[in-house]
Design a protein around this motif. Structure first.
Motif, mmCIF file in Angstrom:
data_model
loop_
_atom_site.group_PDB
_atom_site.id
_atom_site.type_symbol
_atom_site.label_atom_id
_atom_site.label_comp_id
_atom_site.label_asym_id
_atom_site.label_seq_id
_atom_site.Cartn_x
_atom_site.Cartn_y
_atom_site.Cartn_z
ATOM 1 N N ASN A 153 0.835 -1.199 0.000
ATOM 2 C CA ASN A 153 0.000 0.000 0.000
ATOM 3 C C ASN A 153 0.871 1.251 0.000
ATOM 4 O OD1 ASN A 153 -1.725 2.150 0.554
ATOM 5 N ND2 ASN A 153 -2.993 0.971 1.957
ATOM 6 N N HIS A 154 0.798 2.009 -1.093
ATOM 7 C CA HIS A 154 1.502 3.294 -1.196
ATOM 8 C C HIS A 154 0.510 4.397 -1.583
ATOM 9 C CE1 HIS A 154 5.473 1.533 -0.681
ATOM 10 N NE2 HIS A 154 5.157 0.606 -1.563
ATOM 11 N N LYS A 155 -0.675 4.327 -0.995
ATOM 12 C CA LYS A 155 -1.732 5.276 -1.332
ATOM 13 C C LYS A 155 -1.437 6.694 -0.855
ATOM 14 C CE LYS A 155 -4.679 2.570 -3.486
ATOM 15 N NZ LYS A 155 -4.911 2.744 -4.939
ATOM 16 N N ASP A 156 -0.355 6.874 -0.098
ATOM 17 C CA ASP A 156 0.022 8.218 0.335
ATOM 18 C C ASP A 156 0.858 8.940 -0.714
ATOM 19 O OD1 ASP A 156 2.209 6.542 0.612
ATOM 20 O OD2 ASP A 156 2.980 7.583 2.394
ATOM 21 N N PHE A 157 1.106 8.271 -1.860
ATOM 22 C CA PHE A 157 1.920 8.875 -2.909
ATOM 23 C C PHE A 157 1.210 8.713 -4.245
ATOM 24 C CE2 PHE A 157 5.456 9.206 -5.932
ATOM 25 C CZ PHE A 157 6.170 10.280 -5.417
ATOM 26 N N VAL A 158 1.082 9.808 -4.991
ATOM 27 C CA VAL A 158 0.431 9.774 -6.295
ATOM 28 C C VAL A 158 1.466 9.417 -7.364
ATOM 29 C CG1 VAL A 158 -0.805 11.116 -8.047
ATOM 30 C CG2 VAL A 158 -1.283 11.496 -5.609
ATOM 31 N N LEU A 159 1.230 8.314 -8.056
ATOM 32 C CA LEU A 159 2.120 7.921 -9.143
ATOM 33 C C LEU A 159 1.338 7.115 -10.158
ATOM 34 C CD1 LEU A 159 5.091 8.063 -10.122
ATOM 35 C CD2 LEU A 159 5.374 5.763 -9.176
ATOM 36 N N GLU A 160 1.391 7.545 -11.413
ATOM 37 C CA GLU A 160 0.691 6.877 -12.499
ATOM 38 C C GLU A 160 1.682 6.089 -13.347
ATOM 39 O OE1 GLU A 160 -0.156 10.672 -13.689
ATOM 40 O OE2 GLU A 160 -1.388 10.999 -11.907
ATOM 41 N N GLY A 161 1.282 4.882 -13.734
ATOM 42 C CA GLY A 161 2.176 4.050 -14.521
ATOM 43 C C GLY A 161 2.641 4.699 -15.810
ATOM 44 N N GLY A 162 1.790 5.527 -16.413
ATOM 45 C CA GLY A 162 2.164 6.184 -17.659
ATOM 46 C C GLY A 162 3.179 7.295 -17.497
ATOM 47 N N SER A 163 3.481 7.653 -16.249
ATOM 48 C CA SER A 163 4.395 8.772 -16.004
ATOM 49 C C SER A 163 5.848 8.338 -15.873
ATOM 50 C CB SER A 163 3.977 9.533 -14.742
ATOM 51 O OG SER A 163 4.204 8.752 -13.575
ATOM 52 N N ILE A 164 6.109 7.017 -15.921
ATOM 53 C CA ILE A 164 7.477 6.532 -15.778
ATOM 54 C C ILE A 164 7.782 5.477 -16.837
ATOM 55 C CG2 ILE A 164 7.684 7.038 -13.308
ATOM 56 C CD1 ILE A 164 7.007 4.086 -12.762
ATOM 57 N N GLU A 165 9.059 5.390 -17.192
ATOM 58 C CA GLU A 165 9.570 4.362 -18.109
ATOM 59 C C GLU A 165 10.842 3.780 -17.508
ATOM 60 O OE1 GLU A 165 9.277 3.190 -21.794
ATOM 61 O OE2 GLU A 165 7.266 3.311 -20.972
ATOM 62 N N SER A 166 10.947 2.457 -17.511
ATOM 63 C CA SER A 166 12.114 1.785 -16.938
ATOM 64 C C SER A 166 12.903 1.055 -18.019
ATOM 65 C CB SER A 166 11.659 0.774 -15.875
ATOM 66 O OG SER A 166 12.733 -0.037 -15.448
ATOM 67 N N ASP A 167 14.238 1.101 -17.894
ATOM 68 C CA ASP A 167 15.066 0.294 -18.795
ATOM 69 C C ASP A 167 15.355 -1.079 -18.189
ATOM 70 O OD1 ASP A 167 16.925 0.843 -16.816
ATOM 71 O OD2 ASP A 167 18.404 1.769 -18.154
ATOM 72 N N GLY A 168 14.779 -1.352 -16.986
ATOM 73 C CA GLY A 168 14.973 -2.637 -16.331
ATOM 74 C C GLY A 168 16.313 -2.766 -15.644
ATOM 75 N N ASP A 169 17.137 -1.760 -15.782
ATOM 76 C CA ASP A 169 18.482 -1.806 -15.225
ATOM 77 C C ASP A 169 18.606 -0.784 -14.095
ATOM 78 O OD1 ASP A 169 21.149 -2.237 -14.762
ATOM 79 O OD2 ASP A 169 21.850 -1.357 -16.636
ATOM 80 N N ARG A 170 19.123 0.392 -14.374
ATOM 81 C CA ARG A 170 19.379 1.358 -13.307
ATOM 82 C C ARG A 170 18.825 2.745 -13.569
ATOM 83 N NH1 ARG A 170 25.659 0.580 -13.551
ATOM 84 N NH2 ARG A 170 25.035 0.001 -15.686
ATOM 85 N N THR A 171 18.061 2.904 -14.675
ATOM 86 C CA THR A 171 17.587 4.230 -15.044
ATOM 87 C C THR A 171 16.068 4.261 -15.154
ATOM 88 O OG1 THR A 171 19.630 4.708 -16.263
ATOM 89 C CG2 THR A 171 17.718 6.066 -16.773
ATOM 90 N N LEU A 172 15.487 5.298 -14.588
ATOM 91 C CA LEU A 172 14.053 5.572 -14.688
ATOM 92 C C LEU A 172 13.885 6.890 -15.414
ATOM 93 C CD1 LEU A 172 11.293 4.375 -13.500
ATOM 94 C CD2 LEU A 172 11.462 6.232 -11.839
ATOM 95 N N PHE A 173 12.951 6.942 -16.355
ATOM 96 C CA PHE A 173 12.667 8.166 -17.107
ATOM 97 C C PHE A 173 11.306 8.709 -16.687
ATOM 98 C CE2 PHE A 173 15.573 5.684 -19.608
ATOM 99 C CZ PHE A 173 16.417 6.593 -20.232
#
Length: 355
Positions: A153-173
């Motif tokens: 449960n992380h309902k105290d933080f707003v985050l949408e899946g469409g707002s992030i992209e992962s390379d599966g390694d060490r970088t988040l866009f």
């Protein structure tokens, strides 16, 4: 340094093996009502394409009706890959509602402990739309035993899946336009949000913030999955604009320049593949956020939005095929989807394989 107790978990890239896709089916009490038949046809096309390659979990208000529709369209083998779950919803944007999954490369494969399902708050893209029913979907799916893993449960933080992209390694866009938009996570600063993201996603050593590329008609304040997508081999696919008279021209020129300056975590330039900007599409005088970047990667295929613009659609399909040479590229007419200001990726969420 990341001190998250789940340090063995990482946010996988979308092209990694999946156990299924989540869809939220439209009904007459959603904003799809004026063109419910048209969007239902799009959903049937998506269901057909997805179930050729992997399972599909659909939350629906009327299971019998949707099962009948699917039975008319899918083969017996495909139907066996579909799970329907009765659940009410405000809207259908699974990308921003469904859990964001972490995988562990250390836990026993196939065990429930090998997956973490992060259940963030979805507040209608900054309190623009009602979302209370959508926010209950993950818990209902989990309690019904339809989500494999441990729900956090992380309902105290707003985050949408469409707002992030992962390379599966060490970088988040991500984009500053979205994550710094009003009514998300104030009073957190960009530095504070950056730190929280690296705690949520233990493998991430850096967050790349993109400052440009806002599509007209976009309700999300600039989700990255509409403008820049990550692909294997340090590849970034992005939307470019060649028409100097287009309202997007300068903003997307600056986006392109920023991408050219980016380096991988190991210091190499990214391989950049430029997707065309679709010709402007309007609905009642309002420009809609048409984009070929909002594609969905599944096991063995990529589902790509098209807009009945043969030349640009073909260019986009060919470029995406170049990025994913080992997958079938399937175009799906998304002119109905964008009438509600999203596209294929926005309507879907992948569940990674834990075995």
């Amino acid at each position: 340094m990341n001190t998250n107790e789940n340090h063995s978990f990482r946010l996988p890239a979308e092209w990694e093996p999946q156990s299924g896709i989540i869809l939220i089916w439209p009904h007459e009490d959603t904003d799809w009502r004026p063109y419910l038949n048209e969007i239902t046809e799009v959903y049937l096309q998506m269901a057909d394409a997805i179930t050729r390659f992997e399972p599909l979990l659909i939350t629906v208000r009327d299971t019998e009706k949707v099962h009948s529709l699917l039975a008319e369209r899918l083969t017996e083998g495909q139907i066996k890959r579909v799970t329907l779950f009765a659940c009410d919803n405000n809207d259908t944007w699974a990308r921003d509602v469904a859990p964001i999954s972490l995988v562990s490369d250390k836990e026993p494969k196939g065990s429930l402990q090998a997956l973490r399902l992060l259940d963030f708050c979805f507040n209608g893209w900054g309190e623009k739309f009602a979302a209370e029913k959508d926010n209950r979907i993950n818990r209902q799916l989990y309690e019904a035993g339809l989500l494999q893993g441990v729900l956090e449960n992380h309902k105290d933080f707003v985050l949408e899946g469409g707002s992030i992209e992962s390379d599966g390694d060490r970088t988040l866009f991500t984009t500053t336009g979205c994550l710094m938009a009003p009514h998300r996570n104030q009073p957190l600063t960009q530095e504070g949000i950056d730190k929280r993201l690296r705690l949520f996603f233990p493998n991430v050593e850096r967050v790349v913030w993109l400052d440009y590329g806002q599509l007209a008609g976009d309700d999300t304040d600039g989700h990255i999955d509409t403008i820049v997508r990550v692909a294997p081999n340090h590849t970034l696919l992005y939307i470019g604009c060649d028409d100097k008279e287009d309202e997007h021209y300068e903003d997307f020129r600056l986006l392109e320049e920023q991408l050219k300056q980016l380096r991988t975590i190991d210091g190499a330039p990214y391989r950049l593949l430029r997707l065309p900007m679709p010709d402007a599409i309007y609905d009642n005088g309002e420009r809609l956020p048409a984009t070929h970047a909002n594609f969905l990667i599944i096991n063995g295929a990529v589902l790509v939005p098209t807009y009945n613009q043969p030349e640009k659609d073909k260019v986009a399909l060919d470029i995406i095929q170049e990025a994913f040479p080992d997958r079938e590229v399937i175009g799906i007419d998304s002119r109905t989807i964008i009438r509600q200001h999203g596209s294929i990726h926005c309507l879907t969420m992948q569940l990674p394989l834990n075995g």
